[in-house]
Design a protein around this motif. Structure first.
Motif, PDB file in Angstrom:
ATOM      1  N   ILE A  12      41.753  49.561  21.867  1.00 15.16           N
ATOM      2  CA  ILE A  12      42.907  49.301  22.728  1.00 15.16           C
ATOM      3  C   ILE A  12      42.561  48.154  23.661  1.00 15.16           C
ATOM      4  O   ILE A  12      41.396  47.860  23.907  1.00 15.16           O
ATOM      5  CB  ILE A  12      43.321  50.557  23.529  1.00 15.16           C
ATOM      6  CG1 ILE A  12      42.157  51.088  24.390  1.00 15.16           C
ATOM      7  CG2 ILE A  12      43.826  51.653  22.616  1.00 15.16           C
ATOM      8  CD1 ILE A  12      42.526  52.254  25.274  1.00 15.16           C
ATOM      9  N   ASP A  13      43.594  47.514  24.156  1.00 14.96           N
ATOM     10  CA  ASP A  13      43.378  46.377  25.049  1.00 14.96           C
ATOM     11  C   ASP A  13      43.168  46.854  26.489  1.00 14.96           C
ATOM     12  O   ASP A  13      43.163  48.042  26.783  1.00 14.96           O
ATOM     13  CB  ASP A  13      44.556  45.405  24.954  1.00 14.96           C
ATOM     14  CG  ASP A  13      45.879  46.061  25.321  1.00 14.96           C
ATOM     15  OD1 ASP A  13      45.875  47.224  25.750  1.00 14.96           O
ATOM     16  OD2 ASP A  13      46.915  45.381  25.181  1.00 14.96           O
ATOM     17  N   TYR A  14      43.016  45.904  27.378  1.00 17.67           N
ATOM     18  CA  TYR A  14      42.749  46.206  28.777  1.00 17.67           C
ATOM     19  C   TYR A  14      43.875  47.023  29.410  1.00 17.67           C
ATOM     20  O   TYR A  14      43.632  47.992  30.132  1.00 17.67           O
ATOM     21  CB  TYR A  14      42.529  44.903  29.551  1.00 17.67           C
ATOM     22  CG  TYR A  14      42.298  45.136  31.015  1.00 17.67           C
ATOM     23  CD1 TYR A  14      41.095  45.636  31.470  1.00 17.67           C
ATOM     24  CD2 TYR A  14      43.305  44.869  31.945  1.00 17.67           C
ATOM     25  CE1 TYR A  14      40.875  45.865  32.826  1.00 17.67           C
ATOM     26  CE2 TYR A  14      43.095  45.085  33.294  1.00 17.67           C
ATOM     27  CZ  TYR A  14      41.890  45.584  33.728  1.00 17.67           C
ATOM     28  OH  TYR A  14      41.682  45.807  35.048  1.00 17.67           O
ATOM     29  N   GLU A  15      45.106  46.641  29.146  1.00 17.62           N
ATOM     30  CA  GLU A  15      46.256  47.377  29.706  1.00 17.62           C
ATOM     31  C   GLU A  15      46.308  48.798  29.160  1.00 17.62           C
ATOM     32  O   GLU A  15      46.642  49.732  29.880  1.00 17.62           O
ATOM     33  CB  GLU A  15      47.560  46.625  29.418  1.00 17.62           C
ATOM     34  CG  GLU A  15      47.719  45.339  30.186  1.00 17.62           C
ATOM     35  CD  GLU A  15      47.714  45.540  31.693  1.00 17.62           C
ATOM     36  OE1 GLU A  15      48.329  46.512  32.179  1.00 17.62           O
ATOM     37  OE2 GLU A  15      47.083  44.720  32.385  1.00 17.62           O
ATOM     38  N   GLY A  16      45.990  48.961  27.887  1.00 14.11           N
ATOM     39  CA  GLY A  16      45.941  50.301  27.299  1.00 14.11           C
ATOM     40  C   GLY A  16      44.858  51.152  27.932  1.00 14.11           C
ATOM     41  O   GLY A  16      45.050  52.352  28.178  1.00 14.11           O
ATOM     42  N   GLN A  17      43.694  50.557  28.210  1.00 11.72           N
ATOM     43  CA  GLN A  17      42.611  51.277  28.880  1.00 11.72           C
ATOM     44  C   GLN A  17      43.033  51.682  30.294  1.00 11.72           C
ATOM     45  O   GLN A  17      42.725  52.779  30.751  1.00 11.72           O
ATOM     46  CB  GLN A  17      41.360  50.416  28.947  1.00 11.72           C
ATOM     47  CG  GLN A  17      40.661  50.241  27.626  1.00 11.72           C
ATOM     48  CD  GLN A  17      39.460  49.315  27.736  1.00 11.72           C
ATOM     49  OE1 GLN A  17      39.344  48.542  28.672  1.00 11.72           O
ATOM     50  NE2 GLN A  17      38.572  49.411  26.761  1.00 11.72           N
ATOM     51  N   LYS A  18      43.751  50.802  30.960  1.00 10.61           N
ATOM     52  CA  LYS A  18      44.225  51.081  32.314  1.00 10.61           C
ATOM     53  C   LYS A  18      45.184  52.281  32.319  1.00 10.61           C
ATOM     54  O   LYS A  18      45.076  53.174  33.164  1.00 10.61           O
ATOM     55  CB  LYS A  18      44.923  49.826  32.844  1.00 10.61           C
ATOM     56  CG  LYS A  18      45.090  49.761  34.314  1.00 10.61           C
ATOM     57  CD  LYS A  18      45.532  48.334  34.671  1.00 10.61           C
ATOM     58  CE  LYS A  18      46.377  48.301  35.902  1.00 10.61           C
ATOM     59  NZ  LYS A  18      46.829  46.965  36.241  1.00 10.61           N
TER      60      LYS A  18
END
Length: 75
Positions: A12-18
């Motif tokens: 997952i990307d950074y926004e997904g991790q957030k």
């Protein structure tokens, strides 16, 4: 097998991790509040039972002198 591998090894990307971090914290906080509530009720119930159910000496300081049936009360 490839479908399972894709699900397990998904990235997952950074926004997904957030978002995942945010949801993780919300779920853990909610679960902790439920646990605290349940344990609080459990401890309160046990404490109440110990204090109220057992005939402690504190509750037996003023016994009632009952009249014997069939006799007149002394005047």
């Amino acid at each position: 097998m490839d479908a399972i591998k894709d699900i397990v090894e998904a990235t997952i990307d950074y926004e997904g991790q957030k978002k995942a971090y945010k949801y993780q914290n919300l779920i853990i906080k909610w679960g902790a509040n439920i646990a605290v509530t349940v344990y609080g009720f459990l401890v309160t119930g046990i404490l109440t039972a110990v204090v109220v159910v057992y005939p402690w000496n504190y509750y037996r300081k003023n016994p009632i002198n009952w009249q014997v049936p069939g006799l007149q009360a002394e005047e």
